[in-house]
Design an enzyme around this catalytic site. Sequence first.
Site, PDB file in Angstrom:
ATOM      1  N   LYS A 128     -56.832  45.747  13.911  1.00 29.56           N
ATOM      2  CA  LYS A 128     -56.136  44.511  13.515  1.00 29.56           C
ATOM      3  C   LYS A 128     -56.658  43.375  14.375  1.00 29.56           C
ATOM      4  O   LYS A 128     -57.097  43.594  15.500  1.00 29.56           O
ATOM      5  CB  LYS A 128     -54.624  44.643  13.743  1.00 29.56           C
ATOM      6  CG  LYS A 128     -53.800  43.642  12.972  1.00 29.56           C
ATOM      7  CD  LYS A 128     -53.570  44.098  11.547  1.00 29.56           C
ATOM      8  CE  LYS A 128     -52.922  43.041  10.685  1.00 29.56           C
ATOM      9  NZ  LYS A 128     -52.500  43.609   9.387  1.00 29.56           N
ATOM     10  N   ASP A 168     -54.229  38.659   6.210  1.00 29.84           N
ATOM     11  CA  ASP A 168     -52.861  38.985   6.638  1.00 29.84           C
ATOM     12  C   ASP A 168     -52.135  37.635   6.649  1.00 29.84           C
ATOM     13  O   ASP A 168     -52.609  36.675   6.024  1.00 29.84           O
ATOM     14  CB  ASP A 168     -52.844  39.665   8.018  1.00 29.84           C
ATOM     15  CG  ASP A 168     -51.492  40.319   8.332  1.00 29.84           C
ATOM     16  OD1 ASP A 168     -51.236  41.419   7.843  1.00 29.84           O
ATOM     17  OD2 ASP A 168     -50.668  39.716   9.052  1.00 29.84           O
TER      18      ASP A 168
END
Length: 449
Positions: A128, A168
């Site tokens: 991430k 995201d």
Amino acid sequence: MFKSEYLNRVYAQVEARSANEPEFLQAVYEVLESLEPVVEANPKIEANGILERLVEPERQIFFRVPWVDDNGKVHVNRGFRVQFNSAIGPYKGGIRLHPSVNASVIKFLGFEQIFKNSLTSLPIGGGKGGSDFDPKGKSDLEIMRFCQSFMTELCKHIGADTDVPAGDIGTGAREIGYMYGQYKRLRNEFTGVLTGKGLSYGGSLARTEATGYGLCYFVEEMLKCMKNDSFKGKTVVISGSGNVAIYANQKATELGGKVVAMSDSNGYIVDNNGIDLAVVKQIKEVERGRIKEYVNRVKGAEYHEGCAGIWTVKCDIALPCATQNEINEESAKTLVKNGVIAVGEGANMPSTPEAVATFQNAGVLFAPAKAANAGGVATSALEMSQNSMRYSWTFEEVDAKLKNIMINIFHNAYNAAEKYGQKGNLVAGANIAGFEKVADAMIAQGIAY
Ligand code: NDP
Ligand code: 2IT
């Protein structure tokens, strides 16, 4: 604390190393709790130090992101990429651009991504990234300069077979485009290094819709198999009004539900006639405006300040699709009191541990994020396959694969929970099913002495 001495030892070390990372600790605790019966049944896990290795990222990259605004002023943000686990494939996970981003947030997201990606059954590891940059109110040129600066450093650490970032919160098609352009310029390579790309340069059809659609496919299967029920005729509340929320609304409506409330970080709208999604899309996707604008365009709709209030709106199905810890115990109790029958997590870790316990104790069907929102990253992996083949599937082909993947994730999570004596607990089932494949691969690949 845990019954197992091994789990206590692993968690104590994470606590000592990450004392000021509450979101990361929350995510780790939940997974370890689910794994207790698996660790007891399989001594190889402790013998191979699997959990100690799993909770420590393989690599963390924190970097400076300088950029210049439209007035010539210099700003410095912090960039992050956490490459958590590559046992089953290249690191894969989104990039979050939001002022709340810090090491704890990126680490919790990267940690959860390991299990989510494993659940998809596709070959992707967990990672991430992001930055504490706030895209709100920035011009297109400011966004472009930020994205180019971010990628100027990030490009040294990623690659189509190494680490493949995606969208995201705050990162959509526009940001991915600017980042992709900069990567290509710097590396002189046209590869599938990012997913969520535009359709004209290697993006996959249905990736935009995938997380929201996948969430609804999962919830529909859960309702069917665990309650002999469906979306049909149900009142639905969806928090957020970004990528995940919009396409969850579209699919929930298509499946016969009526979505009566949506939100952004300022407040929420209620429209008892069913939210007009075209109006929301115009406001959020085209104008990049605020959700409260909806009431100026649709008669009979109401706006309320404060985003948490959305959970007081009576519904049968709640789909939190905004951010972490957006449903606390009090909101969960209100939802239960108002008769909610199913909760599907579109956002990552949107329910606090107390909220999850409230739903489970009340017998509410609960679809945890790692399983329920895996459709986005699964379709990203399909984008990677198409890029490798230099080929593209039709919308219908990708959508059919997505649906199949979501149905399989439900059954794998359901069966894993049952196997370990926790029938119906999809939190435990998703964590266990995601873990088993990664642990097998880690054992097979050995430890570097
Ligand atoms: P977007 O940026 O498109 O939308 C985010 C939405 O959530 C906006 O409505 C935003 O409101 C709201 N929101 C963001 N932060 C907060 C906050 N701190 N408090 C209240 N509301 C907030 O992001 P996505 O739709 O892509 O992501 C939403 C969630 O889904 C995230 O948890 C993400 O990690 C998760 N997710 C996303 C996937 C994807 O493919 N995009 C895949 C799997 C999970 P505002 O505009 O006011 O900021
Ligand atoms: O949380 C997530 O799974 C995402 N933001 C999507 C990641 C991806 O690589 O598509």
